[in-house]
Motif scaffolding. Structure first.
Motif, PDB file in Angstrom:
ATOM      1  N   LYS A 144      76.951 -15.359  26.929  1.00 56.55           N
ATOM      2  CA  LYS A 144      77.212 -14.370  27.973  1.00 56.55           C
ATOM      3  C   LYS A 144      76.088 -14.386  29.007  1.00 56.55           C
ATOM      4  O   LYS A 144      76.332 -14.347  30.225  1.00 56.55           O
ATOM      5  N   ARG A 145      74.855 -14.462  28.549  1.00 54.19           N
ATOM      6  CA  ARG A 145      73.711 -14.467  29.473  1.00 54.19           C
ATOM      7  C   ARG A 145      73.761 -15.684  30.390  1.00 54.19           C
ATOM      8  O   ARG A 145      73.568 -15.566  31.605  1.00 54.19           O
ATOM      9  N   THR A 146      74.037 -16.847  29.830  1.00 54.48           N
ATOM     10  CA  THR A 146      74.046 -18.050  30.655  1.00 54.48           C
ATOM     11  C   THR A 146      75.292 -18.145  31.524  1.00 54.48           C
ATOM     12  O   THR A 146      75.314 -18.900  32.496  1.00 54.48           O
ATOM     13  N   THR A 147      76.337 -17.392  31.186  1.00 50.86           N
ATOM     14  CA  THR A 147      77.565 -17.412  31.984  1.00 50.86           C
ATOM     15  C   THR A 147      77.410 -16.619  33.271  1.00 50.86           C
ATOM     16  O   THR A 147      77.764 -17.084  34.357  1.00 50.86           O
ATOM     17  N   ASP A 148      76.893 -15.386  33.171  1.00 50.24           N
ATOM     18  CA  ASP A 148      76.843 -14.541  34.373  1.00 50.24           C
ATOM     19  C   ASP A 148      75.661 -13.583  34.432  1.00 50.24           C
ATOM     20  O   ASP A 148      75.616 -12.711  35.297  1.00 50.24           O
ATOM     21  N   LEU A 149      74.713 -13.704  33.499  1.00 48.69           N
ATOM     22  CA  LEU A 149      73.532 -12.826  33.467  1.00 48.69           C
ATOM     23  C   LEU A 149      73.883 -11.357  33.250  1.00 48.69           C
ATOM     24  O   LEU A 149      73.072 -10.478  33.529  1.00 48.69           O
ATOM     25  N   GLY A 150      75.070 -11.102  32.737  1.00 48.39           N
ATOM     26  CA  GLY A 150      75.437  -9.722  32.425  1.00 48.39           C
ATOM     27  C   GLY A 150      76.459  -9.153  33.387  1.00 48.39           C
ATOM     28  O   GLY A 150      76.566  -9.566  34.549  1.00 48.39           O
ATOM     29  N   HIS A 151      77.237  -8.180  32.905  1.00 44.61           N
ATOM     30  CA  HIS A 151      78.265  -7.527  33.711  1.00 44.61           C
ATOM     31  C   HIS A 151      77.611  -6.629  34.755  1.00 44.61           C
ATOM     32  O   HIS A 151      76.527  -6.087  34.526  1.00 44.61           O
ATOM     33  N   PRO A 152      78.257  -6.438  35.946  1.00 44.83           N
ATOM     34  CA  PRO A 152      77.673  -5.603  37.008  1.00 44.83           C
ATOM     35  C   PRO A 152      77.227  -4.233  36.496  1.00 44.83           C
ATOM     36  O   PRO A 152      78.017  -3.480  35.926  1.00 44.83           O
ATOM     37  N   ALA A 153      75.942  -3.922  36.740  1.00 37.15           N
ATOM     38  CA  ALA A 153      75.346  -2.706  36.182  1.00 37.15           C
ATOM     39  C   ALA A 153      75.962  -1.445  36.754  1.00 37.15           C
ATOM     40  O   ALA A 153      76.164  -0.453  36.032  1.00 37.15           O
ATOM     41  N   LEU A 154      76.268  -1.430  38.036  1.00 38.09           N
ATOM     42  CA  LEU A 154      76.814  -0.225  38.651  1.00 38.09           C
ATOM     43  C   LEU A 154      78.187   0.109  38.075  1.00 38.09           C
ATOM     44  O   LEU A 154      78.479   1.277  37.763  1.00 38.09           O
ATOM     45  N   ARG A 185      79.955   8.650  42.756  1.00 36.69           N
ATOM     46  CA  ARG A 185      78.981   9.442  43.534  1.00 36.69           C
ATOM     47  C   ARG A 185      77.842   9.921  42.648  1.00 36.69           C
ATOM     48  O   ARG A 185      76.669   9.864  43.042  1.00 36.69           O
ATOM     49  N   SER A 186      78.187  10.383  41.461  1.00 38.30           N
ATOM     50  CA  SER A 186      77.164  10.879  40.546  1.00 38.30           C
ATOM     51  C   SER A 186      76.214   9.758  40.135  1.00 38.30           C
ATOM     52  O   SER A 186      74.990   9.936  40.124  1.00 38.30           O
ATOM     53  N   VAL A 187      76.784   8.595  39.805  1.00 38.03           N
ATOM     54  CA  VAL A 187      75.958   7.478  39.367  1.00 38.03           C
ATOM     55  C   VAL A 187      75.049   7.002  40.488  1.00 38.03           C
ATOM     56  O   VAL A 187      73.861   6.727  40.282  1.00 38.03           O
ATOM     57  N   LEU A 188      75.575   6.905  41.701  1.00 36.56           N
ATOM     58  CA  LEU A 188      74.757   6.447  42.822  1.00 36.56           C
ATOM     59  C   LEU A 188      73.617   7.406  43.110  1.00 36.56           C
ATOM     60  O   LEU A 188      72.554   7.001  43.599  1.00 36.56           O
ATOM     61  N   THR A 189      73.813   8.689  42.811  1.00 42.10           N
ATOM     62  CA  THR A 189      72.761   9.685  43.036  1.00 42.10           C
ATOM     63  C   THR A 189      71.712   9.645  41.933  1.00 42.10           C
ATOM     64  O   THR A 189      70.514   9.767  42.210  1.00 42.10           O
ATOM     65  N   GLU A 190      72.154   9.436  40.689  1.00 45.04           N
ATOM     66  CA  GLU A 190      71.262   9.616  39.546  1.00 45.04           C
ATOM     67  C   GLU A 190      70.687   8.323  38.973  1.00 45.04           C
ATOM     68  O   GLU A 190      69.673   8.352  38.281  1.00 45.04           O
ATOM     69  N   LEU A 191      71.320   7.192  39.219  1.00 44.89           N
ATOM     70  CA  LEU A 191      70.926   5.957  38.544  1.00 44.89           C
ATOM     71  C   LEU A 191      69.502   5.545  38.939  1.00 44.89           C
ATOM     72  O   LEU A 191      69.203   5.400  40.132  1.00 44.89           O
ATOM     73  N   PRO A 192      68.623   5.357  37.965  1.00 42.01           N
ATOM     74  CA  PRO A 192      67.269   4.893  38.287  1.00 42.01           C
ATOM     75  C   PRO A 192      67.303   3.532  38.969  1.00 42.01           C
ATOM     76  O   PRO A 192      68.178   2.705  38.694  1.00 42.01           O
ATOM     77  N   HIS A 193      66.345   3.302  39.857  1.00 41.70           N
ATOM     78  CA  HIS A 193      66.332   2.048  40.605  1.00 41.70           C
ATOM     79  C   HIS A 193      66.274   0.833  39.678  1.00 41.70           C
ATOM     80  O   HIS A 193      66.921  -0.183  39.929  1.00 41.70           O
ATOM     81  N   ASP A 194      65.510   0.933  38.599  1.00 40.01           N
ATOM     82  CA  ASP A 194      65.351  -0.247  37.751  1.00 40.01           C
ATOM     83  C   ASP A 194      66.618  -0.597  36.981  1.00 40.01           C
ATOM     84  O   ASP A 194      66.739  -1.695  36.442  1.00 40.01           O
ATOM     85  N   HIS A 195      67.596   0.318  36.958  1.00 37.48           N
ATOM     86  CA  HIS A 195      68.861   0.016  36.302  1.00 37.48           C
ATOM     87  C   HIS A 195      69.739  -0.898  37.145  1.00 37.48           C
ATOM     88  O   HIS A 195      70.792  -1.346  36.685  1.00 37.48           O
ATOM     89  N   LEU A 196      69.346  -1.135  38.388  1.00 36.07           N
ATOM     90  CA  LEU A 196      70.089  -2.047  39.247  1.00 36.07           C
ATOM     91  C   LEU A 196      69.579  -3.484  39.135  1.00 36.07           C
ATOM     92  O   LEU A 196      70.050  -4.378  39.841  1.00 36.07           O
ATOM     93  N   GLY A 197      68.617  -3.711  38.267  1.00 38.50           N
ATOM     94  CA  GLY A 197      68.148  -5.059  38.019  1.00 38.50           C
ATOM     95  C   GLY A 197      69.083  -5.791  37.076  1.00 38.50           C
ATOM     96  O   GLY A 197      70.153  -5.305  36.717  1.00 38.50           O
ATOM     97  N   TYR A 198      68.682  -7.002  36.658  1.00 39.02           N
ATOM     98  CA  TYR A 198      69.503  -7.749  35.703  1.00 39.02           C
ATOM     99  C   TYR A 198      69.624  -6.946  34.411  1.00 39.02           C
ATOM    100  O   TYR A 198      68.621  -6.538  33.836  1.00 39.02           O
ATOM    101  N   PRO A 199      70.864  -6.714  33.941  1.00 37.90           N
ATOM    102  CA  PRO A 199      71.036  -5.872  32.742  1.00 37.90           C
ATOM    103  C   PRO A 199      70.876  -6.666  31.456  1.00 37.90           C
ATOM    104  O   PRO A 199      70.830  -7.899  31.454  1.00 37.90           O
TER     105      PRO A 199
END
Length: 483
Positions: free
Chosen positions: A347-357, A142-156
């Motif tokens: 790692k980048r070519t495998t999955d473009l990074g672990h889920p940011a959320l 809940r805290s992360v969904l409230t505070e996380l900047p929008h751009d942090h949901l892009g490719y990490p």
């Protein structure tokens, strides 16, 4: 007309467009056959799953307009299929695909590893999933969904969110004695992905075989094989991996579990750790350290990670699979600087990074002390279960020797020779509903020297009462005269 320009727009237009596409051939049927064709097309769409259970259909007015047929034709088709059970409707609630689809399309299979039918499952590898801290994890989400900047949901960053890598560096330095530079941490989906990444890099560099402990985790062989890297089984002695056979093997990389060897429970001695690192330096090789349960110690001081002694010749990996839940698929990999760029690119070519959320939630969980609290809770629970297992074995299998119990989530029970042969013992306890694996299932080295059955008993996922019941069932199954 195309589906995207079907009349109506707004909510429900997607469903109307989908229905329009599926039923268009029926609308082109001869006038006298059009009603039957429309009913047959709807029926087939439900049976095939193209219209899934619970899908809301367009109103008769909208569908008739989409198809260019009379509203009465659509109404009649809806009524007929509702009578047959393919559709359901309610006054003012619309028309939906009904439950008939259940009988025509089997549910998806679940291939998760389990021991079906077992009354008590002693197979090692799982923590107690009921201990997962749902309230604390939900609060972090809940805290992360409230505070996380929008751009942090892009490719990490393929290495992982800087916030999480920083928190992991602090945790691993403090708890495991790791040399943890956040710039050299890669967030991965568990030790399995860490092994696959390392295996791929080694293979690309011309390394086609790695050494593995014998006995050891069968997963290591499978994971490196998936990267095109073969494995050479190497024996253990009472201090850990035997260095003589390692040198003779000619390999330049070896997979180890030095803090709590799986499955024997050996903690590598200080001398053996030094010898292992001397070997790595002499061949310019790599030790792959799987710290799978490094946080669980009961009767001895924590054994620090091997990586802390030589960060340039040891790649270190761990995860939350034993401390939180394997289903989270969260882990970490620290690699020598010489391998870093290649691992990150793979790692980048495998999955473009672990889920940011997921990363952000775990970072907050670490920062607020929730992870340390969880480890303390598990430590208390698993110590109690270990003690219950040892007591039950003493009661029902007198004369047994139990080892590997100072740490970890499993134990080795060496039963007296009277329980030989192993095959008959295992068949009897399986018939009694107890799932258990012998030490011989974990490698080429067999069960060790001397007669008797040696069992690998996982206890962390079982309540003390279930542990006692399982040992009692085993003893009853092999009691003299009862086999």
């Amino acid at each position: 007309m195309t589906p995207s320009t079907a009349p109506g727009g707004g909510p429900g237009s997607a469903e109307r467009s989908a229905a329009w596409e599926l039923l268009l051939p029926a609308a082109s049927a001869p006038a006298r056959a059009r009603g039957r064709a429309l009913q047959a097309a709807l029926r087939d769409a439900v049976r095939s799953g193209r219209l899934a259970q619970g899908t809301r259909l367009p109103s008769s007015r909208d569908l008739a307009a989409d198809l260019g047929v009379s509203r009465g034709l659509v109404t009649e088709a809806y009524e007929q299929l509702t009578a047959e059970g393919y559709l359901r409707s309610g006054r003012g609630a619309g028309t939906w695909v009904g439950d008939a689809v259940r009988a025509t399309r089997p549910p998806a299979r679940d291939l998760a590893p389990r021991s079906p039918g077992a009354r008590v499952d002693f197979v090692a590898g799982s923590p107690d999933l009921s201990l997962f801290p749902r309230p604390a994890w939900a609060a972090a989400q809940r805290s992360v969904l409230t505070e996380l900047p929008h751009d942090h949901l892009g490719y990490p960053d393929p290495r992982g969110l800087p916030r999480l890598r920083t928190a992991l560096a602090e945790l691993l330095t403090r708890r495991r004695g790791v040399v943890a530079d956040p710039e050299r941490i890669v967030v991965v989906s568990g030790v399995a992905q860490a092994s696959a990444l390392l295996g791929g890099v080694l293979h690309a560099r011309g390394t086609h075989t790695v050494g593995v402990e014998d006995p050891g985790s069968p997963q290591h062989t499978a994971l490196y094989a998936s990267a095109g890297v073969g494995t050479v089984p190497l024996p253990l002695d009472e201090e850990g991996l035997a260095v003589g056979p390692l040198r003779a093997s000619g390999v330049r990389a070896v997979v180890t579990t030095p803090a709590h060897q799986f499955p024997t429970g050996i903690a590598y001695s200080a001398r053996r750790r030094t010898e292992l690192l001397d070997w790595a330096r002499s061949v310019d090789g790599l030790v792959l350290e799987d710290d799978y349960d490094g946080d669980f110690r009961y009767d001895r001081a924590p054994v620090g990670a091997l990586q802390g002694l030589d960060a340039e010749h040891v790649a270190y990996t761990g995860s939350v699979s034993k401390s939180l839940a394997p289903g989270l698929r969260l882990g970490w990999l620290l690699v020598p600087e010489s391998l870093m760029d290649e691992v990150v690119e793979r790692k980048r070519t495998t999955d473009l990074g672990h889920p940011a959320l997921d990363q952000a939630v775990f970072a907050r969980f670490l920062e607020h002390g929730d992870y340390d609290r969880q480890l303390r809770l598990c430590q208390r629970a698993y110590r109690e279960r270990r003690d219950a297992l040892v007591a039950a074995l003493e009661e029902h299998f007198p004369g047994s020797r139990v080892s590997g119990i100072a740490a970890g989530l499993h134990a080795i029970a060496a039963l007296p020779a009277r329980y030989d042969p192993e095959e008959r013992f295992l068949a009897a306890v399986a018939e009694a509903g107890v799932s258990v694996r012998p030490l011989t299932a974990y490698g080429h080295a067999g069960g060790g020297e001397g007669p008797g059955v040696r069992l690998v008993l996982g206890y962390a996922h079982l309540a003390p009462a279930r542990i006692r019941e399982g040992v009692r069932l085993m003893a009853g199954a092999v009691r003299p005269g009862g086999r």
